[in-house]
Motif scaffolding. Structure first.
Motif, PDB file in Angstrom:
ATOM      1  N   ILE A  15       0.755  -1.192  -0.893  1.00 27.55           N
ATOM      2  CA  ILE A  15       0.205   0.353   0.324  1.00 27.55           C
ATOM      3  C   ILE A  15       1.129   1.232   0.160  1.00 27.55           C
ATOM      4  O   ILE A  15       0.979   2.475  -1.164  1.00 27.55           O
ATOM      5  N   LYS A  16       1.621   0.950   0.642  1.00 27.50           N
ATOM      6  CA  LYS A  16       2.811   2.480   1.306  1.00 27.50           C
ATOM      7  C   LYS A  16       3.026   2.500  -0.248  1.00 27.50           C
ATOM      8  O   LYS A  16       3.531   3.795  -0.832  1.00 27.50           O
ATOM      9  N   ILE A  17       3.884   1.496  -1.051  1.00 28.29           N
ATOM     10  CA  ILE A  17       4.756   1.396  -2.332  1.00 28.29           C
ATOM     11  C   ILE A  17       3.461   2.175  -3.605  1.00 28.29           C
ATOM     12  O   ILE A  17       3.695   3.338  -3.791  1.00 28.29           O
ATOM     13  N   CYS A  18       2.875   1.263  -3.859  1.00 25.59           N
ATOM     14  CA  CYS A  18       1.594   2.286  -4.563  1.00 25.59           C
ATOM     15  C   CYS A  18       0.956   3.697  -4.146  1.00 25.59           C
ATOM     16  O   CYS A  18       0.734   4.663  -5.275  1.00 25.59           O
ATOM     17  N   ASN A  19       0.291   4.100  -2.741  1.00 16.55           N
ATOM     18  CA  ASN A  19       0.326   5.593  -2.669  1.00 16.55           C
ATOM     19  C   ASN A  19       1.046   6.850  -3.073  1.00 16.55           C
ATOM     20  O   ASN A  19       1.060   8.033  -2.828  1.00 16.55           O
ATOM     21  N   SER A  20       2.785   5.855  -3.204  1.00 20.73           N
ATOM     22  CA  SER A  20       3.382   7.328  -3.168  1.00 20.73           C
ATOM     23  C   SER A  20       4.064   6.772  -5.027  1.00 20.73           C
ATOM     24  O   SER A  20       4.982   7.660  -5.332  1.00 20.73           O
ATOM     25  N   SER A  21       3.537   5.829  -5.508  1.00 15.58           N
ATOM     26  CA  SER A  21       3.436   5.924  -6.785  1.00 15.58           C
ATOM     27  C   SER A  21       2.857   7.109  -7.518  1.00 15.58           C
ATOM     28  O   SER A  21       1.186   7.556  -7.024  1.00 15.58           O
ATOM     29  N   ASP A  22       2.907   7.772  -8.690  1.00 14.41           N
ATOM     30  CA  ASP A  22       2.208   8.455  -9.482  1.00 14.41           C
ATOM     31  C   ASP A  22       0.924   7.873 -10.357  1.00 14.41           C
ATOM     32  O   ASP A  22       0.921   8.267 -11.837  1.00 14.41           O
ATOM     33  N   LYS A  23       0.706   6.525  -9.903  1.00  9.10           N
ATOM     34  CA  LYS A  23       1.099   5.228 -11.585  1.00  9.10           C
ATOM     35  C   LYS A  23      -0.475   5.366 -10.045  1.00  9.10           C
ATOM     36  O   LYS A  23      -0.610   4.767  -9.443  1.00  9.10           O
ATOM     37  N   TYR A  24      -1.464   4.793 -11.511  1.00 12.04           N
ATOM     38  CA  TYR A  24      -2.946   4.167 -10.690  1.00 12.04           C
ATOM     39  C   TYR A  24      -3.073   2.775 -11.088  1.00 12.04           C
ATOM     40  O   TYR A  24      -2.828   2.023 -11.598  1.00 12.04           O
ATOM     41  N   VAL A  25      -3.337   2.572  -9.668  1.00  9.74           N
ATOM     42  CA  VAL A  25      -3.113   0.635  -8.870  1.00  9.74           C
ATOM     43  C   VAL A  25      -4.751   0.853  -9.104  1.00  9.74           C
ATOM     44  O   VAL A  25      -5.294   0.630  -8.760  1.00  9.74           O
ATOM     45  N   CYS A  26      -4.826  -0.548  -9.636  1.00 10.23           N
ATOM     46  CA  CYS A  26      -5.739  -1.236 -10.228  1.00 10.23           C
ATOM     47  C   CYS A  26      -5.479  -3.292  -9.943  1.00 10.23           C
ATOM     48  O   CYS A  26      -4.540  -3.330 -10.289  1.00 10.23           O
ATOM     49  N   ILE A  27      -6.498  -4.162  -9.069  1.00 10.57           N
ATOM     50  CA  ILE A  27      -6.549  -5.285  -8.498  1.00 10.57           C
ATOM     51  C   ILE A  27      -7.823  -5.772  -9.531  1.00 10.57           C
ATOM     52  O   ILE A  27      -8.408  -5.426  -9.045  1.00 10.57           O
ATOM     53  N   THR A  28      -7.174  -6.747 -10.475  1.00 12.89           N
ATOM     54  CA  THR A  28      -8.568  -7.337 -10.650  1.00 12.89           C
ATOM     55  C   THR A  28      -8.204  -8.654 -10.062  1.00 12.89           C
ATOM     56  O   THR A  28      -7.336  -9.812 -10.832  1.00 12.89           O
TER      57      THR A  28
END
Length: 335
Positions: A24-37
Motif C-alpha cells: 500500500i505504501k508503494i502504491c500511494n507513493s507512486s504516480d501510477k493508477y493501481v488497480c487489482i482485478t
C-alpha cells in the motif's frame, strides 16, 4: 505507462500483514493508477485484504465486472477532459486558485445556512445579504439596515428544512412584523427540535421572484465528488428533473447538464418570457465543482436550494453543507 493492473493478488495477506502495508505504501507513493482485478473462482473473488486496499484508494474489481473495459472508459474520459482544457473550454474561475475555507469546515458538522453561505461567498457564488440576530431588537435593526421587505429564518445546523419546522417568515414589511416573526420562529424551532443548536435568526433580503433551481454535490464512495443541477428548487423531488457529472467539470459539461434537463425551455424563455441567465448558472456549477474538488477530503454533501435565476444573474437563497467526520475519513482515490 500510466496504469498498473494486477491480475493476481495474494490471498494470504491480511490487513495486518507487513507485506500488504508495504505494498500500500508503494502504491500511494507512486504516480501510477493501481488497480487489482481477480478471477471469479468460488471463494476467491475478493482477497481477504480487499477492505484495507479499498480504504487506501486501491480498487479491487472482480473480472466479471470487466475492469479492463472500465479502465478504458476512465482513460477515454481523461483524454476528453485534457483535450477540452487545451481548447480553453474552462471555467472563468481561476482554475489554479484554491480559496481558503478550511477553518469553516468543522469535522462531522452540518453547517447552518449562514455558515454554508460563507463558504459559497469565498468561492464567489452570489448569496443573499444576511445578518444573524440574537434578539428581536437586533432583528429589527438588521432589517432596517438591509431594507424592507425582508425574510426571517432560523439559523441552525440541526434544522436544515426550515419550512417543515415553520421557522421561516417571508415578505416582512415593517418593524412590528419582524418582532413578531422573530419570537414565532424561535418558539417553533424550539418546539420542532427541543435540543437543536440555534445560532439565532437570519435576517435576509427578500429576493424578487425568479425561476428556482437546485445545484448540489455529494462525495460518492466510488467516483468522488459529483455535481448536480435540477429544476424546481424546493420541488426538485417532485419534478425529478436533474442531471449529474463527476467533478471536476468543464464549461462544456455544465452546458450539457443544463441541456439534459427536461424543463430547459423554461430557462430559454418559454411562452413569451424573457430568457434567463444560463451563463450565471454555468458559472455557479463550475465554482461548486472547484469547491468540492478542492475540498474533496472534507465536503460530504452540498446543496444550494433554491438558487434563484433571473434575466441577469443568480442568487443562492438557501444552502446546506455536510462536512466529513475526519476521524472516519478513508483515503480518497488519487486525482
Amino acid at each position: 505507462m500510466d496504469n498498473i493492473v494486477f491480475t493476481e493478488f495474494s490471498h494470504s495477506w491480511t490487513a495486518e500483514s507487513p507485506l500488504l502495508q508495504e505494498f500500500i505504501k508503494i502504491c500511494n507513493s507512486s504516480d501510477k493508477y493501481v488497480c487489482i482485478t481477480t478471477f471469479t473462482l468460488d471463494g476467491m473473488s475478493y482477497p481477504p485484504a480487499t477492505e484495507e486496499l479499498v480504504k487506501n484508494g486501491i480498487p479491487v474489481v472482480p473480472s466479471h465486472l470487466n475492469p479492463i473495459r472500465g479502465l478504458s472508459k476512465l482513460v477515454e474520459y481523461g483524454q476528453y477532459y485534457r483535450e477540452n482544457q487545451k481548447n480553453n473550454d474552462t471555467t472563468n474561475v481561476e482554475s489554479d486558485k484554491k480559496y481558503d475555507v478550511e477553518s469553516l469546515l468543522t469535522s462531522g458538522a452540518t453547517l447552518s445556512e449562514a455558515q454554508a453561505s460563507e463558504v459559497l461567498k469565498r468561492y464567489q457564488i452570489p448569496t443573499t445579504t444576511r445578518m444573524i440576530a440574537k434578539t428581536a431588537e437586533e432583528a429589527v435593526e438588521y432589517a432596517n439596515n438591509i431594507g424592507y421587505p425582508v425574510v426571517l429564518k432560523v439559523d441552525s445546523p440541526d434544522i436544515p428544512h426550515k419550512t417543515e419546522a415553520d421557522a421561516i417568515r417571508l415578505n416582512l414589511t415593517n418593524d412590528v412584523e419582524v418582532k413578531q416573526a422573530f419570537h414565532q420562529i424561535i418558539a417553533n424551532a424550539s418546539h420542532y427540535k427541543q435540543n437543536a443548536s440555534i445560532n439565532g435568526v437570519s435576517v435576509q433580503e427578500m429576493l424578487a421572484d425568479g425561476v428556482e433551481i437546485i445545484i448540489g454535490a455529494h462525495n460518492d464512495a466510488v467516483f468522488g465528488p459529483v455535481v448536480m443541477v435540477g429544476l424546481g428548487g424546493i420541488f426538485v423531488e417532485i419534478y425529478k428533473d436533474i442531471s449529474f457529472r463527476v467533478a471536476p467539470i468543464l464549461r462544456k459539461d455544465a452546458l450539457e447538464m443544463i441541456d439534459e434537463l427536461k424543463g430547459k425551455d423554461i430557462l430559454k424563455g418559454a411562452r413569451g418570457k424573457a430568457a434567463l441567465d444560463v451563463d450565471a448558472i454555468v458559472d455557479v456549477l463550475l465554482k461548486v465543482s472547484a469547491l468540492v474538488t478542492d475540498y474533496k477530503g472534507s465536503i460530504e454533501e452540498l446543496d444550494i436550494n433554491p438558487l434563484i435565476v433571473y434575466e441577469n444573474g443568480v442568487k443562492a437563497a438557501d444552502a446546506m453543507l455536510v462536512v466529513k467526520n475526519k476521524t472516519d475519513l478513508i483515503a480518497t482515490i488519487r486525482g
